[in-house]
Scaffold this motif. Structure first.
Motif, mmCIF file in Angstrom:
data_model
loop_
_atom_site.group_PDB
_atom_site.id
_atom_site.type_symbol
_atom_site.label_atom_id
_atom_site.label_comp_id
_atom_site.label_asym_id
_atom_site.label_seq_id
_atom_site.Cartn_x
_atom_site.Cartn_y
_atom_site.Cartn_z
ATOM 1 N N CYS A 1 2.048 2.831 7.271
ATOM 2 C CA CYS A 1 1.001 1.899 6.836
ATOM 3 C C CYS A 1 0.959 1.839 5.302
ATOM 4 O O CYS A 1 1.705 2.541 4.620
ATOM 5 C CB CYS A 1 -0.345 2.371 7.371
ATOM 6 N N HIS A 2 0.050 1.011 4.779
ATOM 7 C CA HIS A 2 -0.152 0.973 3.330
ATOM 8 C C HIS A 2 -0.600 2.356 2.851
ATOM 9 O O HIS A 2 -1.354 3.042 3.557
ATOM 10 C CB HIS A 2 -1.224 -0.055 2.961
ATOM 11 N N PHE A 3 -0.181 2.739 1.647
ATOM 12 C CA PHE A 3 -0.427 4.119 1.193
ATOM 13 C C PHE A 3 -1.910 4.475 1.167
ATOM 14 O O PHE A 3 -2.313 5.592 1.455
ATOM 15 C CB PHE A 3 0.230 4.370 -0.178
ATOM 16 N N PHE A 4 -2.751 3.466 0.869
ATOM 17 C CA PHE A 4 -4.194 3.767 0.754
ATOM 18 C C PHE A 4 -4.867 3.902 2.123
ATOM 19 O O PHE A 4 -6.034 4.244 2.202
ATOM 20 C CB PHE A 4 -4.903 2.698 -0.096
ATOM 21 N N ASN A 5 -4.119 3.620 3.209
ATOM 22 C CA ASN A 5 -4.687 3.790 4.559
ATOM 23 C C ASN A 5 -4.212 5.072 5.240
ATOM 24 O O ASN A 5 -4.560 5.334 6.386
ATOM 25 C CB ASN A 5 -4.312 2.596 5.455
ATOM 26 N N ASP B 1 0.154 1.656 12.062
ATOM 27 C CA ASP B 1 -0.150 0.223 12.069
ATOM 28 C C ASP B 1 0.631 -0.422 10.935
ATOM 29 O O ASP B 1 0.158 -0.503 9.800
ATOM 30 C CB ASP B 1 -1.665 0.024 11.898
ATOM 31 N N GLY B 2 1.827 -0.877 11.296
ATOM 32 C CA GLY B 2 2.663 -1.505 10.269
ATOM 33 C C GLY B 2 2.620 -3.010 10.343
ATOM 34 O O GLY B 2 3.393 -3.696 9.671
ATOM 35 N N ALA B 3 1.736 -3.565 11.172
ATOM 36 C CA ALA B 3 1.863 -5.000 11.439
ATOM 37 C C ALA B 3 0.580 -5.814 11.295
ATOM 38 O O ALA B 3 0.652 -7.027 11.111
ATOM 39 C CB ALA B 3 2.407 -5.192 12.851
ATOM 40 N N GLY B 4 -0.597 -5.214 11.376
ATOM 41 C CA GLY B 4 -1.830 -6.000 11.268
ATOM 42 C C GLY B 4 -2.028 -6.902 12.466
ATOM 43 O O GLY B 4 -1.799 -8.102 12.387
ATOM 44 N N PRO B 5 -2.397 -6.328 13.642
ATOM 45 C CA PRO B 5 -2.513 -7.136 14.860
ATOM 46 C C PRO B 5 -3.703 -8.092 14.840
ATOM 47 O O PRO B 5 -4.601 -7.973 14.016
ATOM 48 C CB PRO B 5 -2.678 -6.081 15.956
ATOM 49 N N ASP B 6 -3.677 -9.018 15.778
ATOM 50 C CA ASP B 6 -4.674 -10.083 15.886
ATOM 51 C C ASP B 6 -6.090 -9.516 16.092
ATOM 52 O O ASP B 6 -6.355 -8.793 17.056
ATOM 53 C CB ASP B 6 -4.268 -10.960 17.077
ATOM 54 N N HIS B 7 -6.982 -9.864 15.178
ATOM 55 C CA HIS B 7 -8.344 -9.314 15.214
ATOM 56 C C HIS B 7 -9.096 -9.690 16.489
ATOM 57 O O HIS B 7 -9.780 -8.855 17.095
ATOM 58 C CB HIS B 7 -9.145 -9.830 14.007
ATOM 59 N N ALA B 8 -8.993 -10.963 16.873
ATOM 60 C CA ALA B 8 -9.746 -11.422 18.057
ATOM 61 C C ALA B 8 -9.270 -10.683 19.312
ATOM 62 O O ALA B 8 -10.081 -10.343 20.185
ATOM 63 C CB ALA B 8 -9.571 -12.928 18.232
ATOM 64 N N SER B 9 -7.963 -10.441 19.383
ATOM 65 C CA SER B 9 -7.423 -9.738 20.562
ATOM 66 C C SER B 9 -7.963 -8.317 20.633
ATOM 67 O O SER B 9 -8.203 -7.790 21.722
ATOM 68 C CB SER B 9 -5.894 -9.697 20.512
ATOM 69 N N ILE B 10 -8.153 -7.703 19.483
ATOM 70 C CA ILE B 10 -8.717 -6.347 19.466
ATOM 71 C C ILE B 10 -10.170 -6.394 19.941
ATOM 72 O O ILE B 10 -10.585 -5.613 20.802
ATOM 73 C CB ILE B 10 -8.613 -5.731 18.057
ATOM 74 N N ALA B 11 -10.934 -7.320 19.393
ATOM 75 C CA ALA B 11 -12.351 -7.433 19.788
ATOM 76 C C ALA B 11 -12.475 -7.657 21.297
ATOM 77 O O ALA B 11 -13.356 -7.102 21.954
ATOM 78 C CB ALA B 11 -13.007 -8.579 19.020
ATOM 79 N N ALA B 12 -11.558 -8.460 21.838
ATOM 80 C CA ALA B 12 -11.645 -8.820 23.265
ATOM 81 C C ALA B 12 -11.375 -7.636 24.191
ATOM 82 O O ALA B 12 -11.750 -7.674 25.368
ATOM 83 C CB ALA B 12 -10.668 -9.954 23.574
ATOM 84 N N LEU B 13 -10.745 -6.578 23.681
ATOM 85 C CA LEU B 13 -10.483 -5.409 24.544
ATOM 86 C C LEU B 13 -11.772 -4.801 25.085
ATOM 87 O O LEU B 13 -11.767 -4.139 26.117
ATOM 88 C CB LEU B 13 -9.699 -4.336 23.777
ATOM 89 N N ASP B 14 -12.859 -5.028 24.388
ATOM 90 C CA ASP B 14 -14.155 -4.532 24.864
ATOM 91 C C ASP B 14 -14.434 -5.073 26.277
ATOM 92 O O ASP B 14 -15.042 -4.402 27.107
ATOM 93 C CB ASP B 14 -15.246 -4.965 23.879
ATOM 94 N N GLY B 15 -13.973 -6.298 26.522
ATOM 95 C CA GLY B 15 -14.189 -6.921 27.837
ATOM 96 C C GLY B 15 -13.428 -6.216 28.954
ATOM 97 O O GLY B 15 -13.832 -6.285 30.119
ATOM 98 N N LEU B 16 -12.322 -5.550 28.617
ATOM 99 C CA LEU B 16 -11.581 -4.834 29.660
ATOM 100 C C LEU B 16 -12.424 -3.667 30.178
ATOM 101 O O LEU B 16 -12.398 -3.349 31.369
ATOM 102 C CB LEU B 16 -10.235 -4.343 29.109
ATOM 103 N N GLY B 17 -13.178 -3.070 29.272
ATOM 104 C CA GLY B 17 -14.109 -2.018 29.695
ATOM 105 C C GLY B 17 -15.129 -2.571 30.672
ATOM 106 O O GLY B 17 -15.437 -1.953 31.703
ATOM 107 N N ASP B 18 -15.646 -3.766 30.362
ATOM 108 C CA ASP B 18 -16.628 -4.381 31.270
ATOM 109 C C ASP B 18 -15.993 -4.662 32.631
ATOM 110 O O ASP B 18 -16.636 -4.490 33.673
ATOM 111 C CB ASP B 18 -17.158 -5.698 30.678
#
Ligand SMILES: Cc1ncc(COP(=O)(O)O)c(C=O)c1O
Length: 417
Positions: free
Chosen positions: A251-255, A264-281
């Motif tokens: 990752c970036h040195f400051f992370n 995390d070398g790629a910066g994945p899609d933010h909305a897709s991450i947020a939506a994982l909460d729904g899998l718990g539901d």
């Protein structure tokens, strides 16, 4: 009032997938699940909420920025809760191919020219090529755990002949995306752990059928793809804290001080991450429906629901395997449902895999053919034309008996001529 079920309630399940209400899906018997599953309603809801309300850079001084960040954190935390692990051990990336490739770069300091890395002939290329390239870069020796040419299976005794004190890494699939047999990952880990050999498990083909039990298995790394487990298009990679601490950060040195960002070398899609909460539901609602309300953890609920899913799929799988047993086909892998996932590969001398796939499609049954990026496996089990490959009938828990009967009818009509 909730009712308890000892079998999967498939009507309930299908109502949780809005895709079934669309015209194309309504008429389709869908057996392309290993390529990507339908998405559960709560996941779609969370995805829509993120895009509609706060698809903005997460965190800052404004409420809208904080809401975005909190939704993403909720998605990450839910994934960790589903797996029963600490959220700092979970890397979210765009895909498993990307995650494994990043992990292979991160392992550079763990291998040298005297090291050995074991991969299998059974794996998807994502869990072979990255390690082969690591060996080429470092001078380490790549050793191949060969498959049985008759059925494509891996024998633990053959593995034991390959394992030496110089083995730095073993990279293997939990179950193949072609033959579906569940591999002896526990045994491999128990042989590797005492000598410090790291085990990287590709669970992409396993997780849609049985939710991974990472606390019990205790792998060094475990990867799977959520677009095949009823959610958005991401790769999830668990790495144990101890393993992560030995890896070269990507990752970036400051992370670098955040373990969950190390790989995390790629910066994945933010909305897709947020939506994982729904899998718990989805798993939570399914648990409540089948077993009643309970205060047990999401991880325990998910394991319980997953057992019902697996039992249902196994029953359908057995029906298919029994009914097609006398057809002029080769089932690559086991011919019964024991010790396997419901992911069935078929080849025939009478008909190309492409023609079988097309015949099914004419009756609105989706099942693809080819090598599915497990090209080496198909070559080793003697499939003459790997591009035509095998017909793959891959189940999900929302498949019905009627779906299976439709497949059987088409295969019989095409192959019994
Ligand atoms: C067993 C297996 N491993 C790895 C992958 C790669 O996953 P991704 O598409 O997320 O890169 C796949 C994809 O089909 C797969 O089936």
């Amino acid at each position: 009032m909730s009712q308890t079920h000892n079998q999967l309630d498939v009507d309930f399940v299908r109502k949780c997938f809005p895709t079934f209400d669309t015209p194309l899906a309504a008429k389709t018997a869908f057996f392309e699940n290993a390529g990507g599953s339908y998405v559960a309603a709560p996941v779609l809801d969370k995805l829509m909420t993120f895009y509609q309300h706060n698809k903005v850079q997460p965190y800052g001084y404004s409420d809208i920025l904080n809401a975005a960040g909190e939704q993403m954190d909720a998605g990450r935390q839910t994934m960790a809760d589903l797996l029963g692990v600490d959220s700092t051990t979970v890397t979210l990336g765009p895909s498993t191919t990307q995650n494994i490739n990043t992990l292979a770069f991160a392992c550079a300091s763990l291998v040298c020219k005297d090291s050995e890395v074991i991969v299998t002939d059974q794996d998807h290329e994502a869990n072979i090529g990255a390690w082969q390239r690591l060996c080429e870069r470092t001078g380490a020796t790549l050793k191949i755990w060969p498959v049985d040419p008759d059925n494509g299976e891996l024998d633990i005794n053959k593995f034991m002949q390959l394992l030496t004190p110089a083995t730095a890494l073993v990279c293997m699939t939990h179950s193949s995306n072609i033959i579906g047999t569940i591999n002896p990952v526990e045994a491999v880990i128990s042989h590797c752990r005492p000598q410090g050999t790291r085990v990287v498990v590709d669970g992409v083909s396993y997780a849609p059928h049985q939710w991974p039990d990472i606390p019990t298995l205790q792998p060094d790394a475990y990867c799977f793809s959520t677009y095949k487990t009823y959610a958005t298009h991401l790769g999830v990679m668990f790495t144990s804290a101890d393993f992560t601490s030995q890896l070269d950060p990507q990752c970036h040195f400051f992370n670098q001080s955040y373990p969950q960002k190390t790989l995390d070398g790629a910066g994945p899609d933010h909305a897709s991450i947020a939506a994982l909460d729904g899998l718990g539901d989805y798993f939570d609602n399914s648990y409540n429906h089948h077993f009643g309300q309970s205060a047990i953890s999401l991880y325990e609920k998910t394991q319980a629901v997953s057992s019902l899913m697996h039992a249902h799929e196994s029953e359908l799988c057995e029906t298919l395997l029994t009914e097609i047993a006398d057809l002029p086909i080769r089932i690559v892998g086991r011919t019964n449902h024991h010790g396997r996932e419901a992911n069935i590969a078929i080849a025939s001398d009478r008909c190309t895999s492409e023609d079988m796939s097309k015949a099914l499609a004419r009756q609105d049954i989706a099942a693809g053919h080819g090598h599915f990026y497990a090209l080496r496996l198909l070559q080793k089990v003697g499939i003459k034309d790997p591009e035509d490959g095998v017909l793959r009938i891959s189940f999900a828990h929302y498949n019905t008996n009627d779906d299976v009967e439709r497949v059987i009818a088409v295969l019989k009509s095409v192959l019994q001529k």
